[in-house]
Design an enzyme around this catalytic site. Sequence first.
Site, PDB file in Angstrom:
ATOM      1  N   GLY A  74      -4.952  21.755  -4.169  1.00  7.64           N
ATOM      2  CA  GLY A  74      -3.965  20.840  -4.726  1.00  7.64           C
ATOM      3  C   GLY A  74      -3.888  20.975  -6.230  1.00  7.64           C
ATOM      4  CE  LYS A 104      -5.015   9.136  -9.061  1.00 12.34           C
ATOM      5  NZ  LYS A 104      -6.316   9.758  -8.734  1.00 12.34           N
ATOM      6  CB  SER A 123      -5.556   0.842  -1.655  1.00 17.04           C
ATOM      7  OG  SER A 123      -6.292   0.235  -2.692  1.00 17.04           O
ATOM      8  N   GLY A 156      -2.222  18.350  -8.204  1.00 20.53           N
ATOM      9  CA  GLY A 156      -1.757  17.075  -8.734  1.00 20.53           C
ATOM     10  C   GLY A 156      -2.695  16.493  -9.773  1.00 20.53           C
ATOM     11  N   GLY A 157      -2.467  15.213 -10.087  1.00 21.57           N
ATOM     12  CA  GLY A 157      -3.229  14.551 -11.140  1.00 21.57           C
ATOM     13  C   GLY A 157      -4.724  14.514 -10.874  1.00 21.57           C
ATOM     14  CG  LEU A 186     -10.811  14.318  -4.703  1.00 24.78           C
ATOM     15  CD1 LEU A 186      -9.728  14.244  -5.781  1.00 24.78           C
ATOM     16  CD2 LEU A 186     -12.185  14.165  -5.330  1.00 24.78           C
ATOM     17  CG  ASN A 206      -7.879   6.810 -12.629  1.00 25.54           C
ATOM     18  OD1 ASN A 206      -8.143   6.871 -13.834  1.00 25.54           O
ATOM     19  ND2 ASN A 206      -8.810   6.696 -11.702  1.00 25.54           N
TER      20      ASN A 206
END
Length: 248
Positions: free
Chosen positions: A128, A64, A14, A130-131, A208, A85
Amino acid sequence: MDKYGLIGYPLGHSFSVTYFNEKFQSENIDAEYVNFEIPRIEDFPEVVTENINLCGLNVTIPYKEQVIPYLDELDPDTAKIGAVNVIKIIRQGKAKVKLVGYNSDIIGFTQSIEPLLQPHHKKALLLGTGGASKAVYHGLANLGIESTYVSRSKRDSETLTYADLTPEVMAEHTIIVNCTPVGMYPKVDFCPDIPYELLTPQHLLYDLLYNPDETLFMKKGRAQGATVKNGLEMLLLQAFAAWEIWHR
């Protein structure tokens, strides 16, 4: 001092802590931003109750979607996406706390990819399910682009597996977005299992991920002449959108 933060696991990748704390310092804002690296979503309520000056949170992998049952309300667009998010924390007295979920992924992604789109970019593959991929799906839909999810296993009749990525599918879908953590630091020698040899200069690859700056997914795409972009600009736009949400 107000406090803001990020929940997720792990959080070594992060950059939000640096971004927001530099913003606070440069703009003389009396606040701090911290990481809350929680190994289980069940630990989330404790983050809110133990930090009484916490005003807002960002949410990253893998929470998320998992965080939604803990929230009191969802923004209408966020409810459609099914992933959060950004959380706005509204404190109503000493004991009462209201948690409202938003999604800034759709804002950041749409604004970031739109300048790269060409007339031949009509269909996309989203790697993918996911969120993050849900926000990308809705963002591309807003731009008039049809998307198909790609997963390691067959989830439904509309989802492709990596084995389904035939020359015909690759030629038809000229946008490919990596919505998985595959290739993220420190596992930089990995990449999604797509047929890179079928990529052309007509393809646009959007990752991403932003650490490393150029993932193996992007390197392999660039080698085939494809346009490539990482998620750093998206992240900056997301951060701006989160700050606006917290202060509405």
